[in-house]
Structures are given as structure tokens and as C-alpha cells.
Motif scaffolding. Structure first.
Motif, PDB file in Angstrom:
ATOM      1  N   ASP A  51      38.527  60.190  44.379  1.00 19.53           N
ATOM      2  CA  ASP A  51      38.470  58.826  44.910  1.00 19.53           C
ATOM      3  C   ASP A  51      37.910  57.855  43.879  1.00 19.53           C
ATOM      4  O   ASP A  51      38.417  56.740  43.711  1.00 19.53           O
ATOM      5  N   ILE A  52      36.867  58.275  43.185  1.00 17.50           N
ATOM      6  CA  ILE A  52      36.256  57.417  42.163  1.00 17.50           C
ATOM      7  C   ILE A  52      37.249  57.150  41.039  1.00 17.50           C
ATOM      8  O   ILE A  52      37.353  56.022  40.542  1.00 17.50           O
ATOM      9  N   ARG A  53      37.997  58.160  40.631  1.00 20.07           N
ATOM     10  CA  ARG A  53      39.005  57.968  39.581  1.00 20.07           C
ATOM     11  C   ARG A  53      40.058  56.952  40.014  1.00 20.07           C
ATOM     12  O   ARG A  53      40.488  56.119  39.221  1.00 20.07           O
ATOM     13  N   LYS A  54      40.475  57.024  41.263  1.00 17.10           N
ATOM     14  CA  LYS A  54      41.458  56.057  41.772  1.00 17.10           C
ATOM     15  C   LYS A  54      40.884  54.643  41.734  1.00 17.10           C
ATOM     16  O   LYS A  54      41.562  53.690  41.350  1.00 17.10           O
ATOM     17  N   LEU A  59      40.465  49.268  39.217  1.00 14.00           N
ATOM     18  CA  LEU A  59      39.660  48.250  38.537  1.00 14.00           C
ATOM     19  C   LEU A  59      40.183  47.987  37.128  1.00 14.00           C
ATOM     20  O   LEU A  59      40.236  46.843  36.676  1.00 14.00           O
ATOM     21  N   ARG A  60      40.563  49.045  36.453  1.00 13.00           N
ATOM     22  CA  ARG A  60      41.114  48.896  35.096  1.00 13.00           C
ATOM     23  C   ARG A  60      42.370  48.030  35.137  1.00 13.00           C
ATOM     24  O   ARG A  60      42.555  47.136  34.298  1.00 13.00           O
ATOM     25  N   ALA A  65      44.983  42.776  34.084  1.00  9.79           N
ATOM     26  CA  ALA A  65      45.685  41.599  34.601  1.00  9.79           C
ATOM     27  C   ALA A  65      44.849  40.343  34.382  1.00  9.79           C
ATOM     28  O   ALA A  65      45.373  39.302  33.968  1.00  9.79           O
ATOM     29  N   LEU A  66      43.563  40.435  34.652  1.00  8.65           N
ATOM     30  CA  LEU A  66      42.680  39.277  34.464  1.00  8.65           C
ATOM     31  C   LEU A  66      42.619  38.881  32.991  1.00  8.65           C
ATOM     32  O   LEU A  66      42.642  37.692  32.658  1.00  8.65           O
TER      33      LEU A  66
END
Length: 90
Positions: A51-54, A59-60, A65-66
């Protein structure tokens, strides 16, 4: 008499061996329980790590995109500030 003494000694030794075997069984059961508990804990950790990897991957993607939108965001802000300053100066 000697035979009875030998039999009593053998009975004591058999009793001790049986008690040792019971103790070994208890230790083995305890170890198996702990192994099962550890296995379950590791499976939970593995699931949480997935879950953390997802989340990190999402976020990456958002950061990428940002980062690509950042020049446009800065340009829009600077343009708005310049317009505001120009309208105050008149």
C-alpha cells in the motif's frame, strides 16, 4: 531385591524421559505458535508495504505533473501580480 531396585530405577528413568518428552512437545508447540505469529505479522507488513509503495508511486506521479506545470503556474502568478501593480499605479 536387586531386581525390584532395578525396576524402580528404570521406572524413575522412564518417568523422567516421559516428562522430558512432554516438555519438548510444549516447547515445540510454543515455537510453532511463535513462527505462525511471526508469519502473520510479516504478511501484514508486506501488505502495508504494498500500500505504501502504491501511495509513493501516486505521489511521485503528482510531483512529476506539478513539476511540468510549475513554469505555467509561476507565469500566471507573476502576470497577476504585474497586472495588480499596474492597476494600482494608474
Amino acid at each position: 531385591m536387586n531386581d525390584e531396585s532395578d525396576i524402580a530405577t528404570l521406572n524413575r528413568r522412564v518417568t523422567l524421559l516421559e516428562e522430558d518428552a512432554k516438555g519438548e512437545k510444549a516447547v515445540s508447540r510454543h515455537i510453532l505458535r511463535k513462527v505462525t505469529d511471526n508469519e502473520n505479522a510479516l504478511l501484514e507488513i508486506k501488505a502495508e508495504l504494498g500500500d505504501i509503495r502504491k501511495e509513493v508511486s501516486a505521489l511521485r506521479s503528482e510531483i512529476v505533473a506539478l513539476r511540468s506545470d510549475l513554469p505555467g503556474i509561476v507565469a500566471t502568478c507573476v502576470t497577476a501580480i504585474i497586472r495588480e501593480e499596474l492597476s494600482r499605479g494608474r
